[in-house]
Design a protein around this motif. Structure first.
Motif, short mmCIF file in Angstrom:
data_model
loop_
_atom_site.label_atom_id
_atom_site.label_comp_id
_atom_site.label_asym_id
_atom_site.label_seq_id
_atom_site.Cartn_x
_atom_site.Cartn_y
_atom_site.Cartn_z
N LEU A 287 0.83 -1.21 0.00
CA LEU A 287 0.00 0.00 0.00
C LEU A 287 0.86 1.26 0.00
O LEU A 287 0.48 2.29 -0.58
CB LEU A 287 -0.92 -0.01 1.22
CG LEU A 287 -2.05 -1.05 1.17
CD1 LEU A 287 -2.84 -1.04 2.47
CD2 LEU A 287 -2.98 -0.79 -0.01
N ALA A 288 2.04 1.19 0.63
CA ALA A 288 2.94 2.34 0.63
C ALA A 288 3.45 2.61 -0.78
O ALA A 288 3.49 3.77 -1.23
CB ALA A 288 4.11 2.10 1.58
N ASN A 335 -4.65 12.80 2.68
CA ASN A 335 -5.18 11.61 3.35
C ASN A 335 -4.32 10.38 3.07
O ASN A 335 -4.15 9.52 3.94
CB ASN A 335 -6.61 11.36 2.88
CG ASN A 335 -7.57 12.42 3.36
OD1 ASN A 335 -7.37 13.02 4.41
ND2 ASN A 335 -8.62 12.69 2.59
N GLY A 336 -3.78 10.29 1.84
CA GLY A 336 -2.99 9.12 1.48
C GLY A 336 -1.72 9.00 2.29
O GLY A 336 -1.43 7.93 2.87
N LEU A 337 -0.93 10.07 2.37
CA LEU A 337 0.32 10.03 3.14
C LEU A 337 0.06 9.89 4.63
O LEU A 337 0.79 9.19 5.34
CB LEU A 337 1.15 11.28 2.86
CG LEU A 337 1.76 11.39 1.46
CD1 LEU A 337 2.50 12.70 1.30
CD2 LEU A 337 2.69 10.22 1.18
N ARG A 338 -0.99 10.56 5.12
CA ARG A 338 -1.33 10.39 6.55
C ARG A 338 -1.72 8.95 6.85
O ARG A 338 -1.32 8.38 7.86
CB ARG A 338 -2.48 11.33 6.93
CG ARG A 338 -2.05 12.76 7.16
CD ARG A 338 -3.07 13.51 8.02
NE ARG A 338 -4.39 13.50 7.39
CZ ARG A 338 -4.84 14.44 6.57
NH1 ARG A 338 -4.06 15.47 6.27
NH2 ARG A 338 -6.04 14.38 6.04
N GLY A 339 -2.52 8.35 5.95
CA GLY A 339 -2.90 6.96 6.13
C GLY A 339 -1.70 6.03 6.12
O GLY A 339 -1.64 5.06 6.89
N MET A 340 -0.72 6.32 5.25
CA MET A 340 0.49 5.50 5.19
C MET A 340 1.27 5.59 6.50
O MET A 340 1.73 4.57 7.04
CB MET A 340 1.36 5.94 4.02
CG MET A 340 2.59 5.08 3.81
SD MET A 340 3.46 5.49 2.27
CE MET A 340 4.11 7.11 2.70
N LYS A 341 1.42 6.80 7.05
CA LYS A 341 2.13 6.96 8.33
C LYS A 341 1.41 6.20 9.44
O LYS A 341 2.04 5.50 10.24
CB LYS A 341 2.22 8.45 8.68
CG LYS A 341 3.18 9.25 7.80
CD LYS A 341 3.10 10.73 8.08
CE LYS A 341 3.58 11.09 9.46
NZ LYS A 341 5.06 10.99 9.58
N GLU A 342 0.10 6.32 9.48
CA GLU A 342 -0.67 5.64 10.52
C GLU A 342 -0.55 4.12 10.38
O GLU A 342 -0.46 3.41 11.39
CB GLU A 342 -2.14 6.06 10.44
CG GLU A 342 -2.36 7.53 10.82
CD GLU A 342 -3.76 8.00 10.46
OE1 GLU A 342 -4.52 7.20 9.86
OE2 GLU A 342 -4.10 9.17 10.75
N ASN A 350 7.63 3.50 11.26
CA ASN A 350 7.49 4.95 11.11
C ASN A 350 7.76 5.35 9.66
O ASN A 350 8.31 4.56 8.88
CB ASN A 350 8.45 5.69 12.05
CG ASN A 350 9.91 5.33 11.81
OD1 ASN A 350 10.51 5.74 10.82
ND2 ASN A 350 10.47 4.53 12.72
N VAL A 351 7.37 6.56 9.32
CA VAL A 351 7.56 7.11 7.97
C VAL A 351 8.17 8.49 8.10
O VAL A 351 7.71 9.31 8.91
CB VAL A 351 6.22 7.20 7.20
CG1 VAL A 351 6.42 7.90 5.86
CG2 VAL A 351 5.63 5.81 6.99
#
Length: 371
Positions: A287-288, A335-342, A350-351
């Motif tokens: 997904l990342a 939303n995409g990058l925030r979702g990836m970090k979460e 971590n990201v």
């Protein structure tokens, strides 16, 4: 060698045409209606501002200021010419440029102002109002054609980006579905291990226990049955191990399939052979990669994207992605990058996002700790 795309070639050709139109006045082959120095300054300002309008693609204020400067300078260049000639083509170019740098209403306003300027100049140089009206109408039609052509090009580019994003999402979803199927298969195998092999071990234990309490031929019968059960058990264990091996996910092959043959973006993916991850980690990495590719296509204007997955000295799995796009002075996470970090934080990772700065591209590093 970096490949130049058709849009870049079109821009180079347009720049050559603009310079060619102004060349006679620039080198002194023809006189100008205003002092030559001011005409040259206006021509240079027009070119510089037009290029700046593209450079400020995601900074609305500076972009509109640059576009306005380019359009105003083009009016001075055309009005300062000794005759109408072909220089009004510059206004057609400005109309086409506005499609890429402002909204449609802004483009319509520029076309209207350009037409007024051409009309005023045509009245000055034409022998009659009828001739001036014909010239003005002709250049209005040419501006409309250039605007419509540019709109068609931008629409095609937008659809191509959306299609590429859809390809990436579909391939990632397919990979995750395959991983889900492998997970279901592993659950089935675990049930088989419990139901079949567990039963065989129980029988084997009972047969050996019976043989221990008997002597002679009666004990031998129990031993022979125990050996038969042991052979069946060995066969089932080998079969189960084979199924587990065949069902294991190949992260490198999965990611290579996701990034294969994506138009407009050359993606390189390298996965270190030592990398072995579990189901949750594999899902997070897939997904990342999907989010990184989508983000690059939408915002980076990049032609190259490099993705590497390797083990660090602590045994953690590290995904590193870098592109050759325009970068940014600051970054607002969508939303995409925030979702990836979460997602990485949920599995203990971590990201980090770095390499920020205009023209420096973007670097994303995602880390999954060792199991």
């Amino acid at each position: 060698m970096r490949r130049v795309d058709p849009e870049t070639w079109a821009g180079i050709v347009l720049l050559a045409v603009v310079v060619g139109l102004g060349a006679p006045a620039l080198i002194g082959l023809v006189d100008t209606a205003i002092p030559r120095l001011w005409w040259v300054v206006a021509f240079a300002a027009m070119l510089g501002a037009a290029l700046a309008a593209f450079a400020f693609e995601h900074r609305t204020g500076p972009r509109h200021l640059a576009l306005g400067t380019a359009v105003a300078a083009s009016w001075i260049v055309v009005a300062g010419a000794p005759s109408l000639g072909f220089l009004p083509i510059l206004l057609i170019a400005m109309a086409a440029l506005s499609v890429y740098t402002t909204r449609l209403a802004g483009t319509a306003f520029i076309v209207m102002l350009n037409t007024l300027v051409i009309g005023a100049i045509a009245v000055r140089y034409s022998d009659s109002l009828q001739e001036a009206a014909i010239v003005t109408g002709l250049y209005l039609a040419l501006q409309a054609m250039s605007v419509l052509s540019s709109l068609a090009i931008t629409r095609e580019q937008q659809l191509r980006r959306q299609l590429t994003e859809a390809h990436v999402e579909l391939r990632a979803a397919t990979a995750l579905l395959a991983e889900s199927a492998r997970t279901s298969e592993r659950l089935r195998i675990s049930r088989d291990l419990h139901d079949t092999i567990g039963h065989q071990l129980t029988v084997l234990s009972l047969e050996l226990e019976a043989a221990r309490h008997r002597e002679g031929s009666r004990a031998r019968e129990h031993v022979e049955r125990a050996q038969s059960v042991a052979r069946d058990l060995l066969r089932d264990v080998r079969s189960t191990v084979g199924e587990l091996r065949n069902g294991s996910a190949d992260l490198a092959a999965t990611l290579s399939e996701i990034v294969k043959d994506l138009p407009g973006l050359n993606i390189s993916v390298e996965v270190e052979p030592a990398v072995e991850v579990g189901e949750d980690e594999s899902t997070a990495l897939i997904l990342a990669v999907q989010e990184i590719i989508t983000n690059t296509i939408r915002h980076a204007s990049a032609r190259e994207l490099w993705i590497e997955i390797a083990r660090d000295p602590t045994g953690a799995t590290v995904l590193t992605a870098a592109d050759d796009g325009r970068g940014a002075d600051s970054l607002v996470l969508g939303n995409g990058l925030r979702g990836m970090k979460e997602r990485f934080e949920e599995i203990g990772g971590n990201v980090r996002i770095g390499g920020l700065g205009a023209g420096r591209g973007l670097t994303i590093t995602a880390r999954v700790p060792a199991s």
